[in-house]
Design a protein around this motif. Structure first.
Motif, PDB file in Angstrom:
ATOM      1  N   UNK A  41      -4.861   3.748  -8.068  1.00  0.00           N
ATOM      2  CA  UNK A  41      -6.004   3.414  -8.924  1.00  0.00           C
ATOM      3  C   UNK A  41      -6.912   4.584  -9.251  1.00  0.00           C
ATOM      4  N   UNK A  42      -6.895   5.630  -8.471  1.00  0.00           N
ATOM      5  CA  UNK A  42      -7.681   6.814  -8.772  1.00  0.00           C
ATOM      6  C   UNK A  42      -9.079   6.820  -8.201  1.00  0.00           C
ATOM      7  N   UNK A  43      -9.803   5.718  -8.336  1.00  0.00           N
ATOM      8  CA  UNK A  43     -11.189   5.683  -7.862  1.00  0.00           C
ATOM      9  C   UNK A  43     -11.595   4.248  -7.542  1.00  0.00           C
ATOM     10  N   UNK A  44     -12.718   4.122  -6.878  1.00  0.00           N
ATOM     11  CA  UNK A  44     -13.252   2.799  -6.551  1.00  0.00           C
ATOM     12  C   UNK A  44     -13.559   2.011  -7.831  1.00  0.00           C
ATOM     13  N   UNK A  45     -14.170   2.665  -8.798  1.00  0.00           N
ATOM     14  CA  UNK A  45     -14.525   1.950 -10.030  1.00  0.00           C
ATOM     15  C   UNK A  45     -13.272   1.504 -10.785  1.00  0.00           C
ATOM     16  N   UNK A  46     -12.217   2.305 -10.765  1.00  0.00           N
ATOM     17  CA  UNK A  46     -10.962   1.906 -11.400  1.00  0.00           C
ATOM     18  C   UNK A  46     -10.322   0.743 -10.644  1.00  0.00           C
ATOM     19  N   UNK A  47     -10.462   0.724  -9.324  1.00  0.00           N
ATOM     20  CA  UNK A  47      -9.947  -0.385  -8.517  1.00  0.00           C
ATOM     21  C   UNK A  47     -10.703  -1.670  -8.830  1.00  0.00           C
TER      22      UNK A  47
ATOM     23  N   UNK B  65      -5.677  -2.843   5.230  1.00  0.00           N
ATOM     24  CA  UNK B  65      -5.557  -4.299   5.121  1.00  0.00           C
ATOM     25  C   UNK B  65      -4.384  -4.704   4.234  1.00  0.00           C
ATOM     26  N   UNK B  66      -4.040  -3.881   3.275  1.00  0.00           N
ATOM     27  CA  UNK B  66      -2.931  -4.207   2.386  1.00  0.00           C
ATOM     28  C   UNK B  66      -1.577  -3.791   2.965  1.00  0.00           C
ATOM     29  N   UNK B  67      -1.607  -3.227   4.176  1.00  0.00           N
ATOM     30  CA  UNK B  67      -0.364  -2.854   4.841  1.00  0.00           C
ATOM     31  C   UNK B  67       0.162  -1.482   4.488  1.00  0.00           C
ATOM     32  N   UNK B  68      -0.665  -0.667   3.858  1.00  0.00           N
ATOM     33  CA  UNK B  68      -0.244   0.681   3.464  1.00  0.00           C
ATOM     34  C   UNK B  68      -0.469   1.638   4.638  1.00  0.00           C
ATOM     35  N   UNK B  69       0.559   2.344   5.023  1.00  0.00           N
ATOM     36  CA  UNK B  69       0.406   3.331   6.097  1.00  0.00           C
ATOM     37  C   UNK B  69      -0.225   4.615   5.578  1.00  0.00           C
ATOM     38  N   UNK B  70      -0.047   4.893   4.310  1.00  0.00           N
ATOM     39  CA  UNK B  70      -0.637   6.075   3.697  1.00  0.00           C
ATOM     40  C   UNK B  70      -2.071   5.724   3.288  1.00  0.00           C
ATOM     41  N   UNK B  71      -3.039   6.379   3.884  1.00  0.00           N
ATOM     42  CA  UNK B  71      -4.441   6.057   3.600  1.00  0.00           C
ATOM     43  C   UNK B  71      -4.863   6.459   2.194  1.00  0.00           C
TER      44      UNK B  71
ATOM     45  N   UNK C 112       6.352  -8.638  -3.121  1.00  0.00           N
ATOM     46  CA  UNK C 112       5.101  -8.292  -3.787  1.00  0.00           C
ATOM     47  C   UNK C 112       4.939  -6.768  -3.743  1.00  0.00           C
ATOM     48  N   UNK C 113       4.531  -6.198  -4.842  1.00  0.00           N
ATOM     49  CA  UNK C 113       4.402  -4.742  -4.937  1.00  0.00           C
ATOM     50  C   UNK C 113       3.185  -4.237  -4.157  1.00  0.00           C
ATOM     51  N   UNK C 114       3.223  -2.970  -3.820  1.00  0.00           N
ATOM     52  CA  UNK C 114       2.098  -2.350  -3.106  1.00  0.00           C
ATOM     53  C   UNK C 114       0.816  -2.462  -3.934  1.00  0.00           C
ATOM     54  N   UNK C 115       0.946  -2.289  -5.241  1.00  0.00           N
ATOM     55  CA  UNK C 115      -0.227  -2.352  -6.123  1.00  0.00           C
ATOM     56  C   UNK C 115      -0.895  -3.723  -6.048  1.00  0.00           C
ATOM     57  N   UNK C 116      -0.106  -4.781  -6.084  1.00  0.00           N
ATOM     58  CA  UNK C 116      -0.655  -6.140  -6.016  1.00  0.00           C
ATOM     59  C   UNK C 116      -1.248  -6.404  -4.638  1.00  0.00           C
ATOM     60  N   UNK C 117      -0.582  -5.958  -3.584  1.00  0.00           N
ATOM     61  CA  UNK C 117      -1.138  -6.133  -2.222  1.00  0.00           C
ATOM     62  C   UNK C 117      -2.486  -5.433  -2.101  1.00  0.00           C
ATOM     63  N   UNK C 118      -2.597  -4.252  -2.682  1.00  0.00           N
ATOM     64  CA  UNK C 118      -3.872  -3.520  -2.654  1.00  0.00           C
ATOM     65  C   UNK C 118      -4.931  -4.276  -3.440  1.00  0.00           C
ATOM     66  N   UNK C 119      -4.589  -4.756  -4.628  1.00  0.00           N
ATOM     67  CA  UNK C 119      -5.549  -5.514  -5.439  1.00  0.00           C
ATOM     68  C   UNK C 119      -6.069  -6.739  -4.692  1.00  0.00           C
ATOM     69  N   UNK C 120      -5.167  -7.477  -4.074  1.00  0.00           N
ATOM     70  CA  UNK C 120      -5.578  -8.694  -3.373  1.00  0.00           C
ATOM     71  C   UNK C 120      -6.390  -8.389  -2.125  1.00  0.00           C
ATOM     72  N   UNK C 121      -6.036  -7.322  -1.410  1.00  0.00           N
ATOM     73  CA  UNK C 121      -6.828  -6.917  -0.242  1.00  0.00           C
ATOM     74  C   UNK C 121      -8.207  -6.456  -0.684  1.00  0.00           C
ATOM     75  N   UNK C 122      -8.281  -5.708  -1.771  1.00  0.00           N
ATOM     76  CA  UNK C 122      -9.574  -5.238  -2.282  1.00  0.00           C
ATOM     77  C   UNK C 122     -10.440  -6.416  -2.701  1.00  0.00           C
ATOM     78  N   UNK C 123      -9.853  -7.363  -3.390  1.00  0.00           N
ATOM     79  CA  UNK C 123     -10.611  -8.537  -3.828  1.00  0.00           C
ATOM     80  C   UNK C 123     -11.204  -9.276  -2.629  1.00  0.00           C
ATOM     81  N   UNK C 124     -10.375  -9.472  -1.599  1.00  0.00           N
ATOM     82  CA  UNK C 124     -10.837 -10.151  -0.378  1.00  0.00           C
ATOM     83  C   UNK C 124     -11.983  -9.397   0.285  1.00  0.00           C
ATOM     84  N   UNK C 125     -11.781  -8.091   0.483  1.00  0.00           N
ATOM     85  CA  UNK C 125     -12.795  -7.288   1.167  1.00  0.00           C
ATOM     86  C   UNK C 125     -14.069  -7.180   0.349  1.00  0.00           C
TER      87      UNK C 125
END
Length: 77
Positions: free
Chosen positions: A44-50, A31-37, A1-14
């Motif tokens: 995604x650029x911004x919260x609204x874009x996410x 939460x998505x396992x990204x070491x880079x904050x 699973x790509x980092x982008x998808x992991x981020x999307x799914x973690x964001x949806x959950x949170x």
């Protein structure tokens, strides 16, 4: 699973658990396992874009299925 998808799914959950404004992008990255904050901002650029990307991620397959079902109805023009 790509980092982008992991981020999307973690964001949806949170977002679902805590609310969109209550969750930091750093929390989502962790939460998505990204070491880079900055990974969320990079992808995604911004919260609204996410938020828009989460919506699109879920609605695209739903809309495709809806259109397929509608097209298969005998009374569909």
């Amino acid at each position: 699973m790509s980092a982008r998808i992991r981020i999307l799914e973690a964001a949806e959950r949170r977002f679902a658990e805590d609310g969109i404004e209550a969750v930091s992008l750093r929390q989502i990255a962790a939460e998505s396992g990204q070491r880079n904050t900055s990974a969320v901002a990079y992808h995604f650029g911004s919260r609204s874009a996410l938020v828009a990307a989460v919506y699109e991620h879920r609605m695209t397959p739903i809309n495709a299925r809806r259109l397929d079902l509608r097209a298969s109805r005998p009374d569909h023009p």
